[in-house]
Design a protein around this motif. Structure first.
Motif, PDB file in Angstrom:
ATOM      1  N   TYR A  58       0.841  -1.193   0.000  1.00 46.50           N
ATOM      2  CA  TYR A  58       0.000   0.000   0.000  1.00 46.50           C
ATOM      3  C   TYR A  58       0.873   1.238   0.000  1.00 46.50           C
ATOM      4  N   THR A  59       0.321   2.336  -0.534  1.00 45.91           N
ATOM      5  CA  THR A  59       1.044   3.609  -0.554  1.00 45.91           C
ATOM      6  C   THR A  59       0.671   4.428   0.681  1.00 45.91           C
ATOM      7  N   ALA A  60       1.446   5.475   0.908  1.00 48.18           N
ATOM      8  CA  ALA A  60       1.166   6.371   2.037  1.00 48.18           C
ATOM      9  C   ALA A  60      -0.194   7.050   1.846  1.00 48.18           C
ATOM     10  N   ASP A  61      -0.560   7.358   0.609  1.00 49.95           N
ATOM     11  CA  ASP A  61      -1.876   7.966   0.358  1.00 49.95           C
ATOM     12  C   ASP A  61      -3.006   7.050   0.817  1.00 49.95           C
ATOM     13  N   GLN A  62      -2.817   5.766   0.705  1.00 49.55           N
ATOM     14  CA  GLN A  62      -3.858   4.832   1.114  1.00 49.55           C
ATOM     15  C   GLN A  62      -4.028   4.807   2.636  1.00 49.55           C
ATOM     16  N   LEU A  63      -3.027   5.264   3.354  1.00 45.87           N
ATOM     17  CA  LEU A  63      -3.165   5.376   4.806  1.00 45.87           C
ATOM     18  C   LEU A  63      -4.241   6.396   5.152  1.00 45.87           C
ATOM     19  N   HIS A  64      -4.347   7.450   4.347  1.00 44.26           N
ATOM     20  CA  HIS A  64      -5.402   8.441   4.562  1.00 44.26           C
ATOM     21  C   HIS A  64      -6.773   7.817   4.342  1.00 44.26           C
ATOM     22  N   GLN A  65      -6.885   6.996   3.304  1.00 47.81           N
ATOM     23  CA  GLN A  65      -8.141   6.304   3.029  1.00 47.81           C
ATOM     24  C   GLN A  65      -8.512   5.392   4.201  1.00 47.81           C
ATOM     25  N   LEU A  66      -7.548   4.653   4.674  1.00 46.55           N
ATOM     26  CA  LEU A  66      -7.803   3.726   5.773  1.00 46.55           C
ATOM     27  C   LEU A  66      -8.149   4.484   7.051  1.00 46.55           C
ATOM     28  N   SER A  67      -7.510   5.615   7.253  1.00 44.74           N
ATOM     29  CA  SER A  67      -7.812   6.440   8.411  1.00 44.74           C
ATOM     30  C   SER A  67      -9.265   6.918   8.361  1.00 44.74           C
ATOM     31  N   LEU A  69     -11.722   5.505   6.689  1.00 46.15           N
ATOM     32  CA  LEU A  69     -12.539   4.301   6.852  1.00 46.15           C
ATOM     33  C   LEU A  69     -12.715   3.969   8.328  1.00 46.15           C
ATOM     34  N   LEU A  70     -11.625   3.970   9.071  1.00 44.61           N
ATOM     35  CA  LEU A  70     -11.684   3.609  10.487  1.00 44.61           C
ATOM     36  C   LEU A  70     -12.468   4.638  11.301  1.00 44.61           C
ATOM     37  N   GLU A  71     -12.360   5.903  10.929  1.00 39.60           N
ATOM     38  CA  GLU A  71     -13.117   6.943  11.631  1.00 39.60           C
ATOM     39  C   GLU A  71     -14.610   6.773  11.377  1.00 39.60           C
ATOM     40  N   LEU A  72     -14.988   6.535  10.122  1.00 34.68           N
ATOM     41  CA  LEU A  72     -16.402   6.314   9.801  1.00 34.68           C
ATOM     42  C   LEU A  72     -16.930   5.061  10.498  1.00 34.68           C
ATOM     43  N   LYS A  73     -16.113   4.041  10.558  1.00 36.15           N
ATOM     44  CA  LYS A  73     -16.498   2.800  11.242  1.00 36.15           C
ATOM     45  C   LYS A  73     -16.724   3.081  12.732  1.00 36.15           C
ATOM     46  N   ALA A  74     -15.847   3.863  13.327  1.00 41.65           N
ATOM     47  CA  ALA A  74     -15.977   4.214  14.751  1.00 41.65           C
ATOM     48  C   ALA A  74     -17.232   5.049  15.002  1.00 41.65           C
ATOM     49  N   LEU A  75     -17.696   5.765  14.002  1.00 43.73           N
ATOM     50  CA  LEU A  75     -18.899   6.576  14.136  1.00 43.73           C
ATOM     51  C   LEU A  75     -20.173   5.748  13.963  1.00 43.73           C
ATOM     52  N   GLY A  76     -19.990   4.469  13.596  1.00 37.90           N
ATOM     53  CA  GLY A  76     -21.141   3.574  13.498  1.00 37.90           C
ATOM     54  C   GLY A  76     -21.575   3.243  12.089  1.00 37.90           C
ATOM     55  N   PHE A  77     -20.807   3.638  11.109  1.00 39.14           N
ATOM     56  CA  PHE A  77     -21.150   3.317   9.727  1.00 39.14           C
ATOM     57  C   PHE A  77     -20.799   1.866   9.415  1.00 39.14           C
ATOM     58  N   SER A  78     -21.634   1.231   8.621  1.00 34.83           N
ATOM     59  CA  SER A  78     -21.357  -0.141   8.182  1.00 34.83           C
ATOM     60  C   SER A  78     -20.309  -0.094   7.073  1.00 34.83           C
ATOM     61  N   LEU A  79     -19.706  -1.227   6.785  1.00 32.12           N
ATOM     62  CA  LEU A  79     -18.705  -1.261   5.715  1.00 32.12           C
ATOM     63  C   LEU A  79     -19.336  -0.943   4.359  1.00 32.12           C
ATOM     64  N   ASP A  80     -20.587  -1.360   4.149  1.00 31.87           N
ATOM     65  CA  ASP A  80     -21.259  -1.029   2.894  1.00 31.87           C
ATOM     66  C   ASP A  80     -21.477   0.481   2.771  1.00 31.87           C
ATOM     67  N   GLU A  81     -21.884   1.125   3.866  1.00 32.07           N
ATOM     68  CA  GLU A  81     -22.057   2.576   3.853  1.00 32.07           C
ATOM     69  C   GLU A  81     -20.725   3.273   3.603  1.00 32.07           C
ATOM     70  N   ILE A  82     -19.674   2.772   4.239  1.00 33.30           N
ATOM     71  CA  ILE A  82     -18.343   3.365   4.076  1.00 33.30           C
ATOM     72  C   ILE A  82     -17.881   3.220   2.632  1.00 33.30           C
ATOM     73  N   LYS A  83     -18.140   2.056   2.055  1.00 27.41           N
ATOM     74  CA  LYS A  83     -17.741   1.835   0.660  1.00 27.41           C
ATOM     75  C   LYS A  83     -18.418   2.862  -0.244  1.00 27.41           C
ATOM     76  N   ASP A  84     -19.719   3.075  -0.043  1.00 31.39           N
ATOM     77  CA  ASP A  84     -20.441   4.051  -0.863  1.00 31.39           C
ATOM     78  C   ASP A  84     -19.811   5.431  -0.759  1.00 31.39           C
ATOM     79  N   VAL A  85     -19.394   5.805   0.444  1.00 34.30           N
ATOM     80  CA  VAL A  85     -18.757   7.104   0.649  1.00 34.30           C
ATOM     81  C   VAL A  85     -17.380   7.124  -0.017  1.00 34.30           C
ATOM     82  N   MET A  86     -16.606   6.079   0.204  1.00 36.07           N
ATOM     83  CA  MET A  86     -15.214   6.056  -0.250  1.00 36.07           C
ATOM     84  C   MET A  86     -15.086   5.965  -1.779  1.00 36.07           C
TER      85      MET A  86
END
Length: 169
Positions: A58-67, A69-86
């Protein structure tokens, strides 16, 4: 991002440092399995997979994506919802509505927690003022059970008493 399965690592061509999946997982204190789940869901994909070892990079830019993702997950979003956003399927309005819904859900959880805190305070007050509770160890099982019902389930006891009175009137 498109996966590359060429023999030469992309970093050798572009000079960009790549991180192994284990390094990415360790950076965020998550499991490698979690990163693989995010990959299977199509939320984040390795920039390169070594064809010989199967290692994911993975690239350093992808760390931002993962960050994110993890924040949205912590806020209660499902992985499907996160995917739609991402992947850009959600509009500004859709994302705003989703945020408001998550906020409402958290407010409900806070209210439920406050109700439990209030119940604990109430039970604690009844416990401290109960003369019977001072002899808790000396009570029979039946007496102890009734005392606990009186201390913990005051509303139910009051309802039972009212019903009993109504029946005998």
């Amino acid at each position: 991002m498109e996966q590359r399965n060429e023999d030469a690592k992309p970093e050798e061509k572009s000079g960009e440092a790549l991180l192994k999946i284990g390094e990415v997982a360790a950076f965020f204190n998550i499991s490698v399995k979690a990163v693989r789940i995010y990959e299977k869901k199509g939320i984040i994909e390795p920039v390169w997979v070594d064809p010989e070892s199967g290692y994911r990079y993975y690239t350093a830019d992808q760390l931002h994506q993962l960050s994110a993702l993890l924040e949205l997950k912590a806020l209660g979003f499902s992985l499907d919802e996160i995917k739609d956003v991402m992947v850009g399927k959600s509009s500004k309005e859709t994302l705003y509505k989703a945020m408001q819904l998550k906020k409402h859900n958290w407010e409900n959880l806070i209210a439920m927690a406050q109700n439990k805190i209030d119940a604990i305070d109430s039970i604690s007050e009844r416990l401290l003022s109960s003369k019977e509770a001072e002899k808790l160890r000396e009570l029979t099982d039946e007496e102890r059970a009734w005392l606990l019902v009186k201390l913990v389930c005051v509303e139910n006891v009051q309802v039972q008493s009212t019903v009993n009175e109504a029946i005998w009137l």
